[in-house]
Design a protein around this motif. Structure first.
Motif, short mmCIF file in Angstrom:
data_model
loop_
_atom_site.label_atom_id
_atom_site.label_comp_id
_atom_site.label_asym_id
_atom_site.label_seq_id
_atom_site.Cartn_x
_atom_site.Cartn_y
_atom_site.Cartn_z
N GLU A 3 1.01 -0.87 -0.07
CA GLU A 3 -0.18 -0.01 0.03
C GLU A 3 0.60 0.88 -0.10
O GLU A 3 0.17 1.87 -0.45
CB GLU A 3 -0.78 -0.36 0.99
N PHE A 4 1.54 1.76 1.03
CA PHE A 4 3.04 2.58 0.82
C PHE A 4 3.55 2.81 -0.49
O PHE A 4 3.66 3.38 -1.07
CB PHE A 4 3.74 2.38 2.05
N GLU A 5 4.60 1.74 -1.16
CA GLU A 5 4.47 1.38 -2.48
C GLU A 5 3.98 2.22 -3.32
O GLU A 5 3.72 2.73 -4.36
CB GLU A 5 5.13 0.12 -2.47
N ASP A 6 2.69 1.61 -3.09
CA ASP A 6 2.02 1.97 -4.37
C ASP A 6 1.55 3.45 -4.14
O ASP A 6 1.18 4.79 -5.46
CB ASP A 6 0.12 0.80 -3.93
N SER A 48 -1.63 13.02 7.26
CA SER A 48 -2.93 12.40 7.00
C SER A 48 -2.99 10.67 7.09
O SER A 48 -3.35 10.11 7.88
CB SER A 48 -3.84 13.31 7.20
N TYR A 49 -3.22 10.97 5.98
CA TYR A 49 -3.30 9.60 5.19
C TYR A 49 -1.97 8.53 5.79
O TYR A 49 -2.33 7.36 5.80
CB TYR A 49 -3.74 9.34 3.84
N GLY A 50 -1.22 9.12 5.88
CA GLY A 50 0.27 8.27 6.03
C GLY A 50 0.22 7.95 7.45
O GLY A 50 0.60 6.58 7.96
N LYS A 51 -0.41 8.50 8.45
CA LYS A 51 -0.94 8.00 9.76
C LYS A 51 -1.13 6.99 10.25
O LYS A 51 -0.98 6.26 10.79
CB LYS A 51 -1.38 9.31 10.48
N THR A 52 -2.22 6.32 8.63
CA THR A 52 -2.48 5.26 8.90
C THR A 52 -1.90 4.27 8.87
O THR A 52 -1.88 2.85 8.74
CB THR A 52 -4.35 5.23 8.08
N ILE A 53 -1.15 4.25 8.15
CA ILE A 53 0.36 2.79 7.67
C ILE A 53 1.40 2.84 7.59
O ILE A 53 2.46 2.25 7.92
CB ILE A 53 -0.25 2.84 6.14
N ILE A 54 2.33 4.26 9.12
CA ILE A 54 3.08 4.09 9.13
C ILE A 54 3.33 4.64 10.54
O ILE A 54 1.88 4.58 11.56
CB ILE A 54 3.67 6.04 8.96
N ASP A 55 4.57 3.47 10.68
CA ASP A 55 4.79 3.03 12.26
C ASP A 55 5.76 4.43 13.00
O ASP A 55 7.15 4.30 12.71
CB ASP A 55 4.90 1.65 12.04
#
Length: 96
Positions: free
Chosen positions: A17-20, A77-84
């Motif tokens: 998901e991050f790469e896409d 904001s979106y990144g906060k859902t998939i970033i550790d």
């Protein structure tokens, strides 16, 4: 010219998901942010959840315009859902 390295740790299972998402953001920047040159995505060989986005900008001013834009706020904001954890970045200037 400046280069900015963005360092991320992606939550397990969200790597694809991050790469896409990177691909979409890259195309958006190329079309909408004059002064943005290019960016490349790197993945750690020892830890598949660690990434580096290495970007090139005409100047520090053009980069600052990006990080104060609504597009940047939306992306983070979106990144906060998939970033550790909290991502970090480093700004480097080319020596002439």
């Amino acid at each position: 010219m400046i280069n900015v390295g963005f360092y991320y740790r992606v939550k397990k299972g969200h790597e694809k998901e991050f790469e896409d998402s990177f691909s979409g953001v890259l195309e958006y920047l190329k079309k909408n942010f004059p002064g943005f040159r290019d960016a490349k995505l790197y993945r750690s060989v020892s830890d598949p959840q660690e990434y580096l986005i290495y970007s090139e900008w005409d100047s520090l001013d053009t980069f600052r315009k990006f990080v104060t834009s609504q597009a940047y706020r939306d992306t983070t904001s979106y990144g906060k859902t998939i970033i550790d954890g909290r991502p970090t970045h480093r700004i480097l200037q080319q020596i002439e």
